[in-house]
Enzyme design. Sequence first.
Site, PDB file in Angstrom:
ATOM      1  CE  LYS A  35      -5.226  21.662 -11.160  1.00  0.00           C
ATOM      2  NZ  LYS A  35      -4.766  20.436 -11.855  1.00  0.00           N
ATOM      3  CB  CYS A 267      -2.867   6.278  -5.813  1.00  0.00           C
ATOM      4  SG  CYS A 267      -2.529   8.045  -5.891  1.00  0.00           S
ATOM      5  CE  LYS A 270      -3.270   6.770 -11.260  1.00  0.00           C
ATOM      6  NZ  LYS A 270      -1.854   6.692 -11.401  1.00  0.00           N
TER       7      LYS A 270
HETATM    8  C1  UGA Z   1      -1.543   5.750  -1.610  1.00  0.00           C
HETATM    9  C2  UGA Z   1      -0.291   5.196  -0.926  1.00  0.00           C
HETATM   10  O1  UGA Z   1      -0.580   4.914   0.446  1.00  0.00           O
HETATM   11  C3  UGA Z   1       0.858   6.214  -1.005  1.00  0.00           C
HETATM   12  O2  UGA Z   1       2.023   5.666  -0.427  1.00  0.00           O
HETATM   13  C4  UGA Z   1       1.098   6.530  -2.474  1.00  0.00           C
HETATM   14  O3  UGA Z   1       2.124   7.489  -2.633  1.00  0.00           O
HETATM   15  C5  UGA Z   1      -0.191   7.078  -3.068  1.00  0.00           C
HETATM   16  O4  UGA Z   1      -1.228   6.115  -2.950  1.00  0.00           O
HETATM   17  C6  UGA Z   1       0.082   7.392  -4.510  1.00  0.00           C
HETATM   18  O5  UGA Z   1       0.309   6.463  -5.291  1.00  0.00           O
HETATM   19  O6  UGA Z   1       0.179   8.564  -4.871  1.00  0.00           O
HETATM   20  P1  UGA Z   1      -3.448   7.479  -0.877  1.00  0.00           P
HETATM   21  O7  UGA Z   1      -4.114   7.183  -2.175  1.00  0.00           O
HETATM   22  O8  UGA Z   1      -3.320   8.886  -0.422  1.00  0.00           O
HETATM   23  O9  UGA Z   1      -1.951   6.894  -0.873  1.00  0.00           O
HETATM   24  O10 UGA Z   1      -4.285   6.714   0.229  1.00  0.00           O
HETATM   25  P2  UGA Z   1      -4.038   5.570   1.314  1.00  0.00           P
HETATM   26  O11 UGA Z   1      -3.774   6.179   2.611  1.00  0.00           O
HETATM   27  O12 UGA Z   1      -3.092   4.566   0.799  1.00  0.00           O
HETATM   28  O13 UGA Z   1      -5.502   4.936   1.358  1.00  0.00           O
HETATM   29  C7  UGA Z   1      -6.045   4.340   0.183  1.00  0.00           C
HETATM   30  C8  UGA Z   1      -7.398   3.770   0.435  1.00  0.00           C
HETATM   31  O14 UGA Z   1      -7.302   2.608   1.250  1.00  0.00           O
HETATM   32  C9  UGA Z   1      -8.391   4.689   1.150  1.00  0.00           C
HETATM   33  O15 UGA Z   1      -9.645   4.602   0.499  1.00  0.00           O
HETATM   34  C10 UGA Z   1      -8.454   4.129   2.554  1.00  0.00           C
HETATM   35  O16 UGA Z   1      -9.688   4.381   3.166  1.00  0.00           O
HETATM   36  C11 UGA Z   1      -8.261   2.650   2.289  1.00  0.00           C
HETATM   37  N1  UGA Z   1      -7.733   1.898   3.450  1.00  0.00           N
HETATM   38  C12 UGA Z   1      -6.539   2.197   3.988  1.00  0.00           C
HETATM   39  C13 UGA Z   1      -8.482   0.852   3.966  1.00  0.00           C
HETATM   40  O17 UGA Z   1      -9.584   0.542   3.475  1.00  0.00           O
HETATM   41  N2  UGA Z   1      -7.991   0.148   5.027  1.00  0.00           N
HETATM   42  C14 UGA Z   1      -6.792   0.443   5.586  1.00  0.00           C
HETATM   43  O18 UGA Z   1      -6.408  -0.237   6.543  1.00  0.00           O
HETATM   44  C15 UGA Z   1      -6.056   1.497   5.058  1.00  0.00           C
END
Ligand code: UGA
Length: 441
Positions: A35, A267, A270
């Site tokens: 990395k 995220c 877990k």
């Molecule tokens: C999430 C949080 O949104 C961030 O604010 C946070 O910082 C991050 O975790 C973290 O803890 O580091 P992320 O894991 O990048 O971010 O993804 P999201 O955009 O939150 O999406 C998560 C999941 O939810 C995806 O699988 C997405 O497809 C799903 N999702 C999202 C849905 O099924 N429906 C929705 O309406 C929105």
Amino acid sequence: MRLSVIGCGYLGAVHAAAMASIGHEVVGIDVDERKVASLSKGEAPFFEPGLQEILTEGIASGRLSFTTDMSAAQGAKVHFIGVGTPQQPGGYAADLTYVHAAVDGLLPYLSEGDIVAGKSTVPVGTAESLAPRVFDRGATLVWNPEFLREGWAVQDTIDPDRLVAGVPSADGGPTEEGARTADVLREVYHPSIAKGTPFIVTDYATAELVKVSANAFLATKISFINAMAEIAEVTGADVTTLADAIGHDARIGRRFLGAGIGFGGGCLPKDIRAFSARAEELGRGESVAFLREIDAINLRRRDRAVDLTVQALGGSVFEKKVTVLGAAFKPHSDDIRDSPALDVAVRLHGLGADVTLTDPAAIENARRIHPQLTYVEDRDEALRDADAVIVVTEWDEYRRELDPAHAAALTAGHIVVDGRNCLDAAAWRAAGWTYYGMGRP
Ligand code: UGA
């Protein structure tokens, strides 16, 4: 300001490059030689829009470097801890091994007055337990959680919605040391604060809880709408119209009301499990008992997508050619950690389907973990002769750019399962497809 960032995964690599891009002098430190070698060459080790550019720029400017040598942290004023806190094998709690290793590894290189800023997502109480080790070196510990979304990580780091600093506190406010630490962090994030980003100074426990409760709320919102999808499925209602209608209420809002195969990634899943585990330890398991239900609803949606595909193909997918569009847990990412998309593909394969999977960014990662599936880079090639198509990651390549008539000409059968409710159902039907949505008639 001179900064060090311990841990150069998703969070750390983006943080290091973003801090260099706003003018700091940053060294990123990681134990993974591959990395570090890749980052040192200015190559992003994962897909993240905009990261490549700020890495190259940072390295060329001489302000950004990467190493495996922890002693390089010496001389930095603020040391960010951005290592992973995965789910413990065989349990729900977070595994804090890397956080402890990072802090212990850093201790010999701390100088009087330094600040250690934890960014990793940790169970409430972690900062309090780490603080004495840092104080013994004459340094201060602050908890400064990260809220970046994959796919928007660079923008979210440079221009976050809010900044939170959990500092040493007493009697309901920061101690003198805590206030000084908050001022140093204000300086680190000055460009963003100057643009009006709220900077919230609080105690350790609140800062840690802000992070996990934000993710718990987002997960709850997604599972709420997916629960409505389950009800829609037995009543003939349409969950997407329902989401639009309730989303117009500003108190509810339409964002994160996308029903489909549910949430995944490194995220949300877990974090809600670790939160439940920590609440149990604190004797308050019942306060967040609903998170178990949130998790269960979420996992049921993957079953539903598989069942819909089986039903659509007449009761069995055995030896049927199924093209799966998407592997990443969401678009604009090559991350397949706990990806509902990949899980659905693997289950269909387990039921005897001849699965062909394509994704604009995540094929290499998926192939490493699930070599049993057939991977095809080219979307149209992947669609060729399919009996059914299932969309599981809403990339623009499928959602906007795939013309249903063009797709119909490539495939053998005209069955489409829209696992993300992202296709224009009327347009697909008009092109001769039998369309199945999630929680839609
Ligand atoms: C999430 C949080 O949104 C961030 O604010 C946070 O910082 C991050 O975790 C973290 O803890 O580091 P992320 O894991 O990048 O971010 O993804 P999201 O955009 O939150 O999406 C998560 C999941 O939810 C995806 O699988 C997405 O497809 C799903 N999702 C999202 C849905 O099924 N429906 C929705 O309406 C929105």
